[in-house]
Design a protein around this motif. Structure first.
Motif, PDB file in Angstrom:
ATOM      1  N   THR A   1      73.000 -26.951 -26.965  1.00  0.00           N
ATOM      2  CA  THR A   1      72.905 -28.556 -27.100  1.00  0.00           C
ATOM      3  C   THR A   1      73.287 -29.178 -28.223  1.00  0.00           C
ATOM      4  N   TYR A   2      73.711 -28.450 -29.306  1.00  0.00           N
ATOM      5  CA  TYR A   2      74.158 -28.868 -30.473  1.00  0.00           C
ATOM      6  C   TYR A   2      75.611 -28.503 -30.937  1.00  0.00           C
ATOM      7  N   PRO A   3      76.625 -28.854 -29.932  1.00  0.00           N
ATOM      8  CA  PRO A   3      77.824 -28.305 -30.475  1.00  0.00           C
ATOM      9  C   PRO A   3      78.543 -29.227 -31.766  1.00  0.00           C
ATOM     10  N   GLU A   4      77.987 -30.170 -31.876  1.00  0.00           N
ATOM     11  CA  GLU A   4      78.389 -31.061 -33.162  1.00  0.00           C
ATOM     12  C   GLU A   4      77.945 -30.211 -34.582  1.00  0.00           C
ATOM     13  N   LEU A   5      77.135 -29.535 -34.323  1.00  0.00           N
ATOM     14  CA  LEU A   5      76.782 -28.681 -35.673  1.00  0.00           C
ATOM     15  C   LEU A   5      77.476 -27.633 -36.353  1.00  0.00           C
ATOM     16  N   TYR A   6      78.249 -27.189 -35.358  1.00  0.00           N
ATOM     17  CA  TYR A   6      79.293 -25.898 -35.475  1.00  0.00           C
ATOM     18  C   TYR A   6      80.428 -26.466 -36.367  1.00  0.00           C
ATOM     19  N   SER A   7      80.779 -25.770 -37.614  1.00  0.00           N
ATOM     20  CA  SER A   7      81.943 -26.015 -38.299  1.00  0.00           C
ATOM     21  C   SER A   7      83.022 -25.208 -37.722  1.00  0.00           C
ATOM     22  N   ASP A   8      82.599 -24.299 -37.111  1.00  0.00           N
ATOM     23  CA  ASP A   8      83.850 -23.068 -36.508  1.00  0.00           C
ATOM     24  C   ASP A   8      83.649 -23.229 -34.898  1.00  0.00           C
ATOM     25  N   PRO A   9      84.588 -23.899 -34.377  1.00  0.00           N
ATOM     26  CA  PRO A   9      84.401 -24.273 -32.850  1.00  0.00           C
ATOM     27  C   PRO A   9      84.528 -22.825 -32.065  1.00  0.00           C
ATOM     28  N   GLU A  10      85.043 -21.575 -32.597  1.00  0.00           N
ATOM     29  CA  GLU A  10      85.102 -20.307 -32.051  1.00  0.00           C
ATOM     30  C   GLU A  10      83.815 -19.769 -31.985  1.00  0.00           C
ATOM     31  N   VAL A  11      83.126 -19.946 -32.730  1.00  0.00           N
ATOM     32  CA  VAL A  11      81.618 -19.621 -32.834  1.00  0.00           C
ATOM     33  C   VAL A  11      80.608 -20.193 -31.633  1.00  0.00           C
ATOM     34  N   PHE A  12      80.975 -21.244 -31.553  1.00  0.00           N
ATOM     35  CA  PHE A  12      80.292 -22.192 -30.390  1.00  0.00           C
ATOM     36  C   PHE A  12      80.847 -21.505 -29.134  1.00  0.00           C
TER      37      PHE A  12
ATOM     38  N   LEU B   1      77.884 -14.642 -37.661  1.00  0.00           N
ATOM     39  CA  LEU B   1      76.339 -14.711 -38.031  1.00  0.00           C
ATOM     40  C   LEU B   1      75.992 -15.683 -39.040  1.00  0.00           C
ATOM     41  N   GLU B   2      76.824 -15.688 -40.153  1.00  0.00           N
ATOM     42  CA  GLU B   2      76.622 -16.607 -41.061  1.00  0.00           C
ATOM     43  C   GLU B   2      76.668 -18.147 -40.474  1.00  0.00           C
ATOM     44  N   GLU B   3      77.716 -18.420 -39.548  1.00  0.00           N
ATOM     45  CA  GLU B   3      77.821 -19.748 -38.814  1.00  0.00           C
ATOM     46  C   GLU B   3      76.387 -19.805 -38.043  1.00  0.00           C
ATOM     47  N   LEU B   4      75.996 -18.993 -37.321  1.00  0.00           N
ATOM     48  CA  LEU B   4      74.993 -19.300 -36.431  1.00  0.00           C
ATOM     49  C   LEU B   4      73.656 -19.252 -37.382  1.00  0.00           C
ATOM     50  N   GLU B   5      73.292 -18.659 -38.239  1.00  0.00           N
ATOM     51  CA  GLU B   5      72.234 -18.937 -39.273  1.00  0.00           C
ATOM     52  C   GLU B   5      72.342 -20.319 -39.928  1.00  0.00           C
ATOM     53  N   SER B   6      73.551 -20.734 -40.197  1.00  0.00           N
ATOM     54  CA  SER B   6      73.630 -22.492 -40.442  1.00  0.00           C
ATOM     55  C   SER B   6      73.449 -23.206 -39.551  1.00  0.00           C
ATOM     56  N   VAL B   7      73.904 -22.889 -38.306  1.00  0.00           N
ATOM     57  CA  VAL B   7      73.603 -23.801 -37.025  1.00  0.00           C
ATOM     58  C   VAL B   7      71.931 -23.971 -36.893  1.00  0.00           C
ATOM     59  N   ALA B   8      71.405 -22.701 -36.871  1.00  0.00           N
ATOM     60  CA  ALA B   8      69.847 -22.737 -36.547  1.00  0.00           C
ATOM     61  C   ALA B   8      68.953 -23.304 -37.429  1.00  0.00           C
ATOM     62  N   ILE B   9      69.484 -23.193 -38.961  1.00  0.00           N
ATOM     63  CA  ILE B   9      68.638 -23.964 -39.881  1.00  0.00           C
ATOM     64  C   ILE B   9      68.937 -25.594 -39.584  1.00  0.00           C
ATOM     65  N   ASP B  10      70.179 -25.877 -39.254  1.00  0.00           N
ATOM     66  CA  ASP B  10      70.496 -27.349 -39.284  1.00  0.00           C
ATOM     67  C   ASP B  10      69.698 -27.753 -37.971  1.00  0.00           C
ATOM     68  N   ILE B  11      69.460 -26.958 -36.941  1.00  0.00           N
ATOM     69  CA  ILE B  11      68.812 -27.577 -35.898  1.00  0.00           C
ATOM     70  C   ILE B  11      67.222 -27.662 -36.097  1.00  0.00           C
ATOM     71  N   ILE B  12      66.540 -26.623 -36.906  1.00  0.00           N
ATOM     72  CA  ILE B  12      65.319 -26.740 -37.159  1.00  0.00           C
ATOM     73  C   ILE B  12      64.969 -28.088 -38.168  1.00  0.00           C
ATOM     74  N   GLN B  13      65.979 -28.317 -39.045  1.00  0.00           N
ATOM     75  CA  GLN B  13      65.939 -29.604 -39.832  1.00  0.00           C
ATOM     76  C   GLN B  13      66.171 -30.675 -39.197  1.00  0.00           C
ATOM     77  N   ARG B  14      66.741 -30.779 -37.879  1.00  0.00           N
ATOM     78  CA  ARG B  14      67.012 -32.130 -37.095  1.00  0.00           C
ATOM     79  C   ARG B  14      66.149 -32.381 -35.958  1.00  0.00           C
ATOM     80  N   VAL B  15      65.520 -31.429 -35.510  1.00  0.00           N
ATOM     81  CA  VAL B  15      64.329 -31.661 -34.478  1.00  0.00           C
ATOM     82  C   VAL B  15      62.905 -31.482 -35.017  1.00  0.00           C
ATOM     83  N   ASP B  16      61.998 -32.370 -34.437  1.00  0.00           N
ATOM     84  CA  ASP B  16      60.749 -32.384 -34.594  1.00  0.00           C
ATOM     85  C   ASP B  16      59.992 -31.749 -33.440  1.00  0.00           C
ATOM     86  N   ASP B  17      60.275 -30.581 -33.132  1.00  0.00           N
ATOM     87  CA  ASP B  17      59.723 -29.852 -32.008  1.00  0.00           C
ATOM     88  C   ASP B  17      59.435 -28.128 -32.510  1.00  0.00           C
TER      89      ASP B  17
END
Length: 104
Positions: free
Chosen positions: A24-35, A57-73
């Motif tokens: 749902t959040y492709p824009e949060l990936y700094s590396d499109p290959e991980v997406f 793994l580091e990229e996925l961790e970063s994306v997961a943290i960004d998602i947590i910070q972005r959503v209120d769910d």
């Protein structure tokens, strides 16, 4: 570092719900290959498995943290927290020198 797709330790298992959230959040990936790895994840009985390197793994961790910070769910935050824990566990398998937080 090259990874052998035949080796189970080179895969990260994620739930179907975690994959939907990550997609749902492709824009949060700094590396499109991980997406791309997330989008082509292999379906298995209880979710999906993604071929990963340590840096993926580091990229996925970063994306997961960004998602947590972005959503209120709360449900999404719990799913992403579970993903972070799975990432840390996988990092320990890929890099035994990683400490308890998954960092070198």
């Amino acid at each position: 570092m090259l990874f052998d797709p035949e080796k189970r330790e080179h895969f990260l298992n994620i739930t179907s719900h975690q994959r939907i959230i990550l997609m749902t959040y492709p824009e949060l990936y700094s590396d499109p290959e991980v997406f791309r790895h997330v989008s082509i994840a292999l379906k298995n009985v209880d979710g999906y498995k993604i071929l990963v390197s340590y840096f993926d793994l580091e990229e996925l961790e970063s994306v997961a943290i960004d998602i947590i910070q972005r959503v209120d769910d709360h449900e999404i935050a719990v799913e992403m927290d579970n993903l972070i824990e799975a990432v840390w566990n996988r990092e320990k398998c890929v890099d035994p020198d990683a400490d308890e937080t998954g960092k070198r």
